[in-house]
Write a protein that holds these residues in place. Structure first.
Motif, PDB file in Angstrom:
ATOM      1  N   UNK A 274      54.201   2.690  65.402  1.00 26.03           N
ATOM      2  CA  UNK A 274      55.542   3.011  64.888  1.00 26.03           C
ATOM      3  C   UNK A 274      55.845   2.302  63.582  1.00 26.03           C
ATOM      4  N   UNK A 275      55.133   1.214  63.293  1.00 25.40           N
ATOM      5  CA  UNK A 275      55.404   0.386  62.113  1.00 25.40           C
ATOM      6  C   UNK A 275      54.527   0.707  60.914  1.00 25.40           C
ATOM      7  N   UNK A 276      53.681   1.717  61.014  1.00 26.92           N
ATOM      8  CA  UNK A 276      52.667   1.954  59.991  1.00 26.92           C
ATOM      9  C   UNK A 276      53.234   2.193  58.600  1.00 26.92           C
ATOM     10  N   UNK A 277      54.456   2.691  58.480  1.00 30.06           N
ATOM     11  CA  UNK A 277      55.050   2.968  57.176  1.00 30.06           C
ATOM     12  C   UNK A 277      55.980   1.847  56.703  1.00 30.06           C
ATOM     13  N   UNK A 278      56.049   0.773  57.470  1.00 35.22           N
ATOM     14  CA  UNK A 278      56.883  -0.370  57.097  1.00 35.22           C
ATOM     15  C   UNK A 278      56.099  -1.293  56.158  1.00 35.22           C
ATOM     16  N   UNK A 279      56.817  -2.170  55.478  1.00 36.10           N
ATOM     17  CA  UNK A 279      56.165  -3.162  54.625  1.00 36.10           C
ATOM     18  C   UNK A 279      55.443  -4.174  55.512  1.00 36.10           C
ATOM     19  N   UNK A 280      54.531  -4.922  54.918  1.00 40.68           N
ATOM     20  CA  UNK A 280      53.782  -5.922  55.674  1.00 40.68           C
ATOM     21  C   UNK A 280      54.726  -6.957  56.278  1.00 40.68           C
ATOM     22  N   UNK A 281      55.741  -7.335  55.541  1.00 42.96           N
ATOM     23  CA  UNK A 281      56.709  -8.311  56.033  1.00 42.96           C
ATOM     24  C   UNK A 281      57.480  -7.782  57.240  1.00 42.96           C
ATOM     25  N   UNK A 282      57.881  -6.500  57.165  1.00 47.06           N
ATOM     26  CA  UNK A 282      58.613  -5.897  58.276  1.00 47.06           C
ATOM     27  C   UNK A 282      57.721  -5.752  59.503  1.00 47.06           C
ATOM     28  N   UNK A 283      56.480  -5.356  59.282  1.00 43.09           N
ATOM     29  CA  UNK A 283      55.557  -5.212  60.402  1.00 43.09           C
ATOM     30  C   UNK A 283      55.345  -6.546  61.101  1.00 43.09           C
ATOM     31  N   UNK A 284      55.163  -7.582  60.310  1.00 43.71           N
ATOM     32  CA  UNK A 284      54.945  -8.916  60.879  1.00 43.71           C
ATOM     33  C   UNK A 284      56.148  -9.343  61.714  1.00 43.71           C
ATOM     34  N   UNK A 285      57.333  -9.080  61.205  1.00 44.89           N
ATOM     35  CA  UNK A 285      58.566  -9.448  61.911  1.00 44.89           C
ATOM     36  C   UNK A 285      58.620  -8.827  63.299  1.00 44.89           C
ATOM     37  N   UNK A 286      58.360  -7.503  63.372  1.00 43.19           N
ATOM     38  CA  UNK A 286      58.479  -6.821  64.669  1.00 43.19           C
ATOM     39  C   UNK A 286      57.307  -7.116  65.590  1.00 43.19           C
ATOM     40  N   UNK A 287      56.139  -7.354  65.021  1.00 39.48           N
ATOM     41  CA  UNK A 287      55.000  -7.709  65.866  1.00 39.48           C
ATOM     42  C   UNK A 287      55.201  -9.079  66.498  1.00 39.48           C
ATOM     43  N   UNK A 288      55.872  -9.980  65.780  1.00 41.60           N
ATOM     44  CA  UNK A 288      56.171 -11.298  66.350  1.00 41.60           C
ATOM     45  C   UNK A 288      57.187 -11.140  67.479  1.00 41.60           C
ATOM     46  N   UNK A 289      58.198 -10.290  67.246  1.00 42.41           N
ATOM     47  CA  UNK A 289      59.182 -10.023  68.300  1.00 42.41           C
ATOM     48  C   UNK A 289      58.491  -9.454  69.532  1.00 42.41           C
ATOM     49  N   UNK A 290      57.528  -8.574  69.283  1.00 43.45           N
ATOM     50  CA  UNK A 290      56.828  -7.926  70.386  1.00 43.45           C
ATOM     51  C   UNK A 290      55.977  -8.874  71.210  1.00 43.45           C
ATOM     52  N   UNK A 291      55.608 -10.013  70.654  1.00 40.68           N
ATOM     53  CA  UNK A 291      54.790 -10.986  71.380  1.00 40.68           C
ATOM     54  C   UNK A 291      55.597 -11.785  72.381  1.00 40.68           C
ATOM     55  N   UNK A 292      56.903 -11.817  72.190  1.00 39.95           N
ATOM     56  CA  UNK A 292      57.739 -12.665  73.048  1.00 39.95           C
ATOM     57  C   UNK A 292      57.879 -12.092  74.452  1.00 39.95           C
TER      58      UNK A 292
END
Length: 292
Positions: A274-292
């Motif tokens: 779902x994040x493939x079109x987001x910036x690298x910074x945005x992707x990192x943000x949500x992937x970190x959220x997803x780890x919690x």
């Protein structure tokens, strides 16, 4: 005659698939009981059976002429036939070649399509799917559109049993037909497909909403994506993430709102797609959220 999926599972699959496609006219002869529309008149039935036999023989021969053993070996691994591919047999025909053959044949009668979609050979089912999608796209007649939709969901669906067959037809037929029909959309998307034990039915449900997305309608994508947060299958996670990504391309704010609500619960592959079109910074943000 094209072998059904059930009969296929009883046969050995270690044979050369290009040789396996060389069937005799007797083997290709369809059973009368498989064609409800045939009349009881022996002469009429005989003529139609002969026509079907000739048509199928020509299709098999044309596919075989484009087959490649090397390509078959690659596709067998690509479609993971020992896993979700359920022992599918690929003869090694490229999609453009299958599409070209379908276009050259014109719109096939339902009697032949019913035989092809039951085939153990992937390319034969693929040709049936391509032909029906083309037929749907090229008619404006509401009666015929309804007929094609019913044929797809009621008689073809069981043979639409790999991700490429779903992804090349779900939005084009199911989504296109249901997009303006709220009365039956609930029945098919939610009551039949989304709750089905069959993985391909669930994938049809989410992928079909890509047609709605193109028309600026996101509610069904969001509802189904929420349902599939708890789905156990990786192929559903991928399809849902891919569909959310397509929605985000049309309305990033809608996707961001969904991610803010559900990123922590989303399966990793769904989130990543779902994040493939987001910036690298945005992707990192949500992937970190997803780890919690």
């Amino acid at each position: 005659m094209v072998e059904t999926r059930n009969s296929r599972l009883k046969r050995k699959h270690d044979q050369d698939p290009t040789k396996a496609l060389k069937r005799t006219a007797v083997e290709l002869a369809p059973k009368l009981t498989k064609h409800e529309h045939l009349t009881s008149n022996d002469s009429n039935a005989s003529e139609e059976l002969k026509s079907i036999e000739i048509g199928l023989s020509e299709i098999h021969a044309k596919l075989l002429s484009k087959a490649s053993k090397q390509k078959a070996t690659f596709l067998t691994k690509y479609f993971r036939v020992e896993e979700y591919g359920e022992g599918d047999i690929l003869i090694g025909v490229k999609v453009p070649d299958v599409r070209s053959l379908s276009n050259g044949l014109g719109f096939l009668p339902y009697s032949i399509l019913k035989e092809l979609i039951q085939s153990k050979y992937h390319e034969e089912r693929q040709l049936a799917v391509i032909n029906v999608v083309t037929k749907f796209k090229n008619t404006q007649d509401p009666v015929e559109l309804t007929e094609i939709f019913k044929f797809y969901v009621e008689q073809m669906r069981e043979g639409v049993n790999n991700w490429d067959l779903v992804d090349s037809s779900a939005s084009q037929i199911v989504g296109a037909f249901l997009k303006d029909k709220s009365d039956i959309k609930r029945l098919w998307l939610y009551d039949k497909l989304a709750v089905s034990e069959r993985i391909w039915d669930r994938r049809i449900a989410i992928v079909s909403t890509q047609c709605f997305i193109k028309n600026g309608k996101y509610d069904d994508t969001l509802k189904l994506a929420e349902i599939f947060l708890n789905d156990a299958e990786d192929l559903i996670h991928k399809a849902t993430g891919w569909t959310l990504r397509e929605m985000g391309k049309k309305s990033k704010s809608t996707l961001v709102k969904f991610l803010n609500q559900h990123a922590q619960r989303m399966p990793r592959v769904m989130l990543r797609y779902s994040l493939e079109k987001f910036s690298e910074e945005e992707r990192r943000k949500y992937m970190i959220i997803g780890k919690k």
